[in-house]
Design an enzyme around this catalytic site. Structure first.
Site, PDB file in Angstrom:
ATOM      1  N   LYS A 165       0.854  -1.185   0.000  1.00  0.00           N
ATOM      2  CA  LYS A 165       0.000   0.000   0.000  1.00  0.00           C
ATOM      3  C   LYS A 165       0.894   1.240   0.000  1.00  0.00           C
ATOM      4  O   LYS A 165       1.381   1.685   1.029  1.00  0.00           O
ATOM      5  CB  LYS A 165      -0.931   0.056   1.206  1.00  0.00           C
ATOM      6  CG  LYS A 165      -2.017   1.150   1.034  1.00  0.00           C
ATOM      7  CD  LYS A 165      -2.383   1.871   2.311  1.00  0.00           C
ATOM      8  CE  LYS A 165      -1.497   3.036   2.628  1.00  0.00           C
ATOM      9  NZ  LYS A 165      -1.644   4.198   1.715  1.00  0.00           N
ATOM     10  N   GLU A 218       9.422   1.747  10.949  1.00  0.00           N
ATOM     11  CA  GLU A 218      10.462   2.777  10.843  1.00  0.00           C
ATOM     12  C   GLU A 218       9.723   4.106  10.850  1.00  0.00           C
ATOM     13  O   GLU A 218       9.063   4.462   9.886  1.00  0.00           O
ATOM     14  CB  GLU A 218      11.287   2.567   9.575  1.00  0.00           C
ATOM     15  CG  GLU A 218      12.591   3.328   9.579  1.00  0.00           C
ATOM     16  CD  GLU A 218      12.493   4.641   8.840  1.00  0.00           C
ATOM     17  OE1 GLU A 218      12.303   5.676   9.532  1.00  0.00           O
ATOM     18  OE2 GLU A 218      12.589   4.642   7.610  1.00  0.00           O
ATOM     19  N   GLU A 238       8.775  16.404  15.599  1.00  0.00           N
ATOM     20  CA  GLU A 238       9.286  16.277  14.233  1.00  0.00           C
ATOM     21  C   GLU A 238       8.531  17.237  13.320  1.00  0.00           C
ATOM     22  O   GLU A 238       7.316  17.141  13.163  1.00  0.00           O
ATOM     23  CB  GLU A 238       9.123  14.839  13.744  1.00  0.00           C
ATOM     24  CG  GLU A 238       9.744  14.605  12.374  1.00  0.00           C
ATOM     25  CD  GLU A 238       9.630  13.161  11.927  1.00  0.00           C
ATOM     26  OE1 GLU A 238      10.614  12.634  11.390  1.00  0.00           O
ATOM     27  OE2 GLU A 238       8.558  12.560  12.115  1.00  0.00           O
TER      28      GLU A 238
END
Length: 471
Positions: A169, A244, A378
């Site tokens: 995906k 990750e 982030e």
């Protein structure tokens, strides 16, 4: 205008059951360049069924048969380099140096998987036992928009090398790149169902893959919040999971550092992939004793970085991938100012000479402490912050004072000292006086940066479980 109307299931392009159309943009102009028809839950289930049916035969192939298949993949992907390069520039806005790497990397990462497979031991002895490395089954591979083709090829090559079949995906925002890479993979003539590619939304296709009992393994690269949701979904059927996720990587400048050598590495680490990189070195930790000197040099370096048209050879930072991402970065810049950080370069708004695209001014803050929002969260854009430290112990403590632990860098004249500092940092990867990538080494994160490892033998092993036979 690009019109992408098909997905790839069981060895052929098919029209999705899903009917939603998603607009594709050129981020350098903010103009619509096409549409993709998105897959839905029904399509995801069909793809999983195809992968499940193909698994028994593929899992029994020999190492040599898999190597031959991967070599066909490598050749087919390499043949699409120029077409992929144009799509990366048009759909993602990567500037020249980055787009060239992104167009070459998909073939390169397949070659790296071939090398790892050639050396991989599928059986070995442990005392009186024979240990067999056994493929898990159907792998769900969920990939992000910031290096679409590279992530597709890297995850798929590792899964196939292990003997798994796959349902992929990719991000709906990268459908043009996905279409090109799917065509290349089709040309490699793998058995039907061994890989399937269903472009759709995370809350439909991604959700189905992460919950489906016939999916044995999930490999996901993306945001930490999405990774948490996938982990919760996977728990119900005990899927093996590799995640990750995000990062807030520290770059430590030691007090003996040679700035002429270090500053180019600092800028490259901070602004790689236009700042849209999970490993970007956005926290620059500097010794208080040299803070003023380093502020001056870094401000000059950031001010010299050109953000703009990705087709201009002088451009180092391209646009953000979407308006949503552009607004997110602008919000963080405002937050930095509101919380008392001092602006040394850049700031809100678009760079001079740009108009309609989602361009960001390369931005550098100082007088930042490690508790400010811009030091904690982030940003995923070209925004860097300078954080001073008093001594080496405080530098290490600051580097580790984060929810993340994906990548870090230490820069100093005394390499032995720099390596000793690197050993104290809680991070999946620590670079010492280099930005070099080692594909044979494991890659992944500690803490909220994820779980599990990719690349090399660890990447293949992540799709397998050991089975012991005694007697």
């Amino acid at each position: 205008m690009h019109h992408i109307e098909q997905i790839f299931i069981n060895g052929e392009f098919v029209t999705p059951h899903g009917t939603e159309r998603f607009d594709l943009y050129n981020p350098a102009t903010a103009q619509v360049i096409g549409q993709v028809r998105l897959a839905d839950e029904v399509d995801a289930e069909r793809a999983i069924a195809a992968a499940k049916a193909a698994f028994p035969a593929w899992s029994q192939t020999t190492k040599q048969e898999r190597i031959v298949a991967l070599k066909r993949m490598h050749a087919a992907v390499a043949a699409r380099h120029d077409e992929l390069l144009e799509a990366i520039i048009e759909e993602y806005g990567a500037p020249a140096a980055r787009s060239a790497w992104m167009a070459s990397y998909p073939a390169d990462v397949i070659a790296q998987a071939i090398e790892a497979l050639e050396a991989f031991e599928f059986s070995f002895s442990a005392g009186a036992a024979s240990v067999q490395m056994t493929p898990l089954g159907v792998a769900g591979l969920i990939t992000p928009w910031n290096s679409d083709a590279g992530f597709i090829c890297g995850k798929l090559a590792a899964a196939l090398a292990a003997g798994c079949t796959a349902v992929i995906k990719p991000s709906e925002m990268s459908a043009l790149q996905t279409q090109i890479i799917t065509g290349a993979l089709r040309d490699a003539a793998l058995p039907p169902g061994v890989f399937n590619i269903v472009t759709g939304r995370g809350d439909t296709v991604g959700e189905t893959i992460s919950r489906h009992p016939d999916v044995a393994k999930i490999s996901f690269t993306g945001s930490t919040n999405t990774g948490k949701a996938i982990l919760r979904n996977a728990a119900e059927s005990f899927k093996r999971v590799t995640l990750e996720l995000g990062g807030k990587s520290p770059t430590i400048l030691l007090d003996d550092v040679d700035l002429a050598q270090a500053i180019p590495l600092v800028i490259q680490a901070g602004f790689m992939n236009s700042g849209q990189a999970c490993v970007a070195g956005t926290r620059i930790l500097v010794p208080q004793s040299r803070k003023a000197e380093m502020e001056t040099v870094l401000a000059q370096a950031v001010a010299a970085v050109k953000s703009g048209d990705p087709r201009d050879s002088a451009t180092e930072i391209g646009p953000m991938v979407s308006e949503k991402q552009w607004l997110r970065v602008q919000g963080y810049i405002r937050k930095g100012l509101d919380e008392g950080a001092r602006l040394l370069a850049g700031g809100e708004g678009r760079p001079e000479g740009t108009r309609d695209g989602w361009f960001v001014r390369p931005t550098l803050f100082t007088d930042v402490n490690n508790q400010m929002t811009i030091a904690r969260e982030e940003i995923f854009g070209p925004v860097l912050c300078i954080i001073p430290y008093q001594d080496e112990a405080e530098a290490v403590a600051m580097a580790n004072d984060t929810e993340y632990g994906l990548s870090a860098m230490v820069l100093g004249r005394d390499t032995g000292r720099a390596r000793r500092v690197a050993q104290q940092i809680v991070s999946g990867r620590v670079l010492v006086n280099t930005l070099a990538h080692e594909p044979k080494a494991p890659f992944g994160g500690f803490k909220h940066s994820g779980m599990g490892r990719e690349m090399g033998e660890w990447g293949i092993g992540a799709f397998m479980e050991p089975k012991s036979i005694v007697g």
